[in-house]
Scaffold this motif. Structure first.
Motif, short mmCIF file in Angstrom:
data_model
loop_
_atom_site.label_atom_id
_atom_site.label_comp_id
_atom_site.label_asym_id
_atom_site.label_seq_id
_atom_site.Cartn_x
_atom_site.Cartn_y
_atom_site.Cartn_z
N THR A 212 5.96 16.27 -7.50
CA THR A 212 6.64 17.58 -7.74
C THR A 212 7.96 17.40 -8.29
N LEU A 213 8.48 18.29 -8.74
CA LEU A 213 9.84 18.09 -9.56
C LEU A 213 10.67 19.51 -8.81
N GLY A 214 11.98 19.21 -8.87
CA GLY A 214 12.68 20.38 -8.49
C GLY A 214 14.42 20.31 -9.05
N GLN A 215 15.14 21.37 -9.02
CA GLN A 215 16.25 21.19 -9.34
C GLN A 215 17.01 20.74 -8.48
N THR A 216 16.73 20.68 -7.08
CA THR A 216 17.35 19.90 -5.89
C THR A 216 16.24 18.94 -5.10
N VAL A 217 16.76 18.08 -4.55
CA VAL A 217 15.57 17.14 -3.59
C VAL A 217 14.96 18.15 -2.62
N ASP A 218 15.68 19.18 -2.36
CA ASP A 218 15.05 20.13 -1.16
C ASP A 218 13.75 20.86 -1.82
N GLU A 219 14.07 21.32 -2.83
CA GLU A 219 13.01 21.97 -3.74
C GLU A 219 11.46 21.01 -3.97
N ALA A 220 11.94 19.85 -4.51
CA ALA A 220 11.09 18.84 -4.87
C ALA A 220 10.18 18.61 -3.77
N VAL A 221 10.66 18.13 -2.58
CA VAL A 221 10.17 17.80 -1.37
C VAL A 221 9.48 18.83 -0.46
N TYR A 222 9.82 19.93 -0.61
CA TYR A 222 9.28 21.24 0.15
C TYR A 222 8.06 21.49 -0.75
N MET A 223 8.12 21.66 -2.06
CA MET A 223 7.11 21.98 -2.88
C MET A 223 5.93 20.69 -2.79
N PHE A 224 6.26 19.62 -2.60
CA PHE A 224 5.36 18.64 -2.24
C PHE A 224 4.55 19.00 -1.07
N MET A 225 5.36 19.08 0.07
CA MET A 225 4.39 19.45 1.38
C MET A 225 3.58 20.66 1.15
N THR A 226 4.40 21.63 0.36
CA THR A 226 3.45 22.98 0.24
C THR A 226 2.12 22.54 -0.55
N LEU A 227 2.14 21.87 -1.54
CA LEU A 227 1.12 21.70 -2.20
C LEU A 227 0.00 20.60 -1.71
N ASP A 228 0.63 19.73 -0.71
CA ASP A 228 -0.15 18.82 0.23
C ASP A 228 -1.08 19.86 1.12
N ARG A 229 -0.35 20.65 1.72
CA ARG A 229 -1.27 21.54 2.40
C ARG A 229 -2.18 22.35 1.76
N LEU A 230 -1.95 23.00 0.52
CA LEU A 230 -2.77 23.70 -0.18
C LEU A 230 -4.22 22.79 -0.50
N CYS A 231 -3.83 21.55 -0.92
CA CYS A 231 -4.83 20.61 -1.13
C CYS A 231 -6.02 20.55 0.01
N TYR A 232 -5.51 20.65 1.29
CA TYR A 232 -6.12 20.58 2.64
C TYR A 232 -7.03 21.70 2.25
N ALA A 233 -6.17 22.94 2.28
CA ALA A 233 -6.83 24.20 2.42
C ALA A 233 -8.00 23.98 1.23
N GLN A 234 -7.67 23.88 -0.02
CA GLN A 234 -8.78 23.80 -0.88
C GLN A 234 -10.02 22.97 -0.56
N LEU A 235 -9.79 21.71 0.20
CA LEU A 235 -10.81 21.02 0.57
C LEU A 235 -11.78 21.68 1.59
N LEU A 236 -11.03 22.38 2.49
CA LEU A 236 -11.71 23.13 3.48
C LEU A 236 -12.67 24.27 2.85
N VAL A 237 -12.04 24.95 2.12
CA VAL A 237 -12.73 26.15 1.31
C VAL A 237 -14.01 25.48 0.75
N GLU A 238 -13.68 24.47 -0.17
CA GLU A 238 -14.97 23.78 -0.69
C GLU A 238 -15.99 23.37 0.21
#
Length: 286
Positions: A212-238
Motif C-alpha cells: 500500500t502507498l500513501g501521502q503519509t506513513v499513516d495513510e499507507a499503514v492504515y490502508m494496509f491494515m484495512t486491506l488485510d482485514r478485507l482479504c480476511y472478509a473475502q476469504l470468509l465470503v468465499e
C-alpha cells in the motif's frame, strides 16, 4: 529516483462548503476530529514528525501480529532529501522499533550517516526504491506478509466490493500477477511498480502479499491494515458461498459515492497513534 522537493501535502482537510460530502459526515463543533498534518517550520522539523509516526506505525503493526522474521518493510520519503527514504532495519521486531533505529538510505542503497547504521532488507530496498522513483506523488510505501493478505494473494485477484470498507479501494487497487521469487533483482521491483500503475495506491502481489502507498506513513499503514482485514472478509465470503450462500456486491454507483468518504476515513492512524503513545509512554519516540 527523482521527486520534487518540498513538504508533503496534508493528507486530510475538511473541504469548505456546507454541501461537502465530508462535512456531512460529522455533526457537532467544527473542530479537527481527525488530525491532518501540522504546520512545519522547517524540513528538519518535518523529518522528526515523519520518523515519530513511522516508529508508531511499526508498533501498530507489531500489535496486529504482522511481524514475520526479517520480512516486512515501510519506507517514507525524507523531507530534507527527497531522493532518500527512511526504512526499518532488518534486524529488529516491529514491536521494538524506535525513531533512533530508522535507517536513511539513498537511491543507490547507501546507508546515510543521518540515520541508524544498521542493515536493511535488500528485497525491500529493491521494491521500494522502484516505487519511490515511479510515484513522486506518494511519500510512503508499506509491505509485509500478513496472513490474510498473503492467503488471498494466492488467487491473484483484487478484492470485491463486498462491504462498506471495501469501497475505499474502488478503482484504487491493482494486482501484480507475476511472482518472480524474492525480490533480489532491481528489475522485479520495477515490474511491481509498473503493475501498481500511475494512480492506484494499493496492490495485491500474487503469491506474496499486500503493498500500500500513501501521502503519509499513516495513510499507507492504515490502508494496509484495512486491506488485510478485507482479504480476511473475502476469504470468509468465499467459504460461505462454497456452501451455497450467495453474496451480494455493492453497486458501481454506490461504491463510487462511498469511496469519496471511505478513502478519506481510512487514511488516518490518529486514534491508534494516540493509543500507542499512551501505552508506551512515548518510548518509541526515542
Amino acid at each position: 529516483m527523482s521527486a520534487p522537493a518540498g513538504h508533503y501535502q496534508p493528507l486530510a482537510r475538511l473541504p469548505e462548503g456546507k454541501d461537502s460530502i465530508l462535512n456531512k459526515a460529522f455533526v457537532g463543533p467544527k473542530q479537527p476530529i481527525i488530525d491532518g498534518l501540522p504546520t512545519f517550520s522547517s524540513p528538519y522539523e518535518e523529518r522528526e514528525w515523519v520518523k515519530g509516526h513511522m516508529a508508531a506505525a511499526f508498533r501498530y503493526w507489531g500489535k496486529l501480529g504482522f511481524g514475520d522474521g526479517l520480512a516486512g518493510h515501510i519506507t517514507v520519503r525524507d523531507p530534507v532529501k527527497p531522493n532518500h527514504f527512511w526504512m526499518n532495519p532488518a534486524s529488529e521486531h516491529f514491536s521494538m522499533i524506535t525513531k533512533s533505529m530508522l535507517v536513511l538510505v539513498d537511491e543507490h542503497g547507501n546507508i546515510c550517516p543521518e540515520g541508524a547504521q544498521l542493515p536493511i532488507n535488500a528485497a525491500g530496498f529493491n521494491i521500494h526504491t522502484a516505487i519511490h522513483a515511479a510515484r513522486p506523488d506518494v511519500n510512503a510505501a508499506a509491505h509485509c506478509h500478513s496472513v490474510h493478505g498473503k492467503t488471498w494473494s494466492a488467487f491473484g485477484k483484487p478484492i470485491e466490493m463486498l462491504v462498506q470498507d471495501s469501497c475505499a479501494f474502488y478503482n484504487n487497487i491493482s494486482v501484480y500477477n507475476n511472482f518472480g521469487g524474492v525480490v533480489l533483482a532491481k528489475e522485479e521491483g520495477v515490474n511491481i511498480a509498473k503493475a501498481i500503475g500511475p494512480t492506484a495506491k494499493n496492490c495485491i502481489l500474487q503469491n506474496h502479499g499486500l503493498l500500500t502507498l500513501g501521502q503519509t506513513v499513516d495513510e499507507a499503514v492504515y490502508m494496509f491494515m484495512t486491506l488485510d482485514r478485507l482479504c480476511y472478509a473475502q476469504l470468509l465470503v468465499e467459504a460461505a458461498q462454497a456452501s451455497g450462500i450467495q453474496r451480494t456486491l455493492i453497486g458501481k454507483e454506490e461504491a463510487e459515492f462511498t469511496s469519496k468518504v471511505a478513502g478519506w476515513f481510512f487514511g488516518h492512524l490518529s486514534p491508534e497513534y494516540k493509543l500507542i503513545l499512551k501505552e508506551t509512554k512515548g518510548e518509541f519516540l526515542q
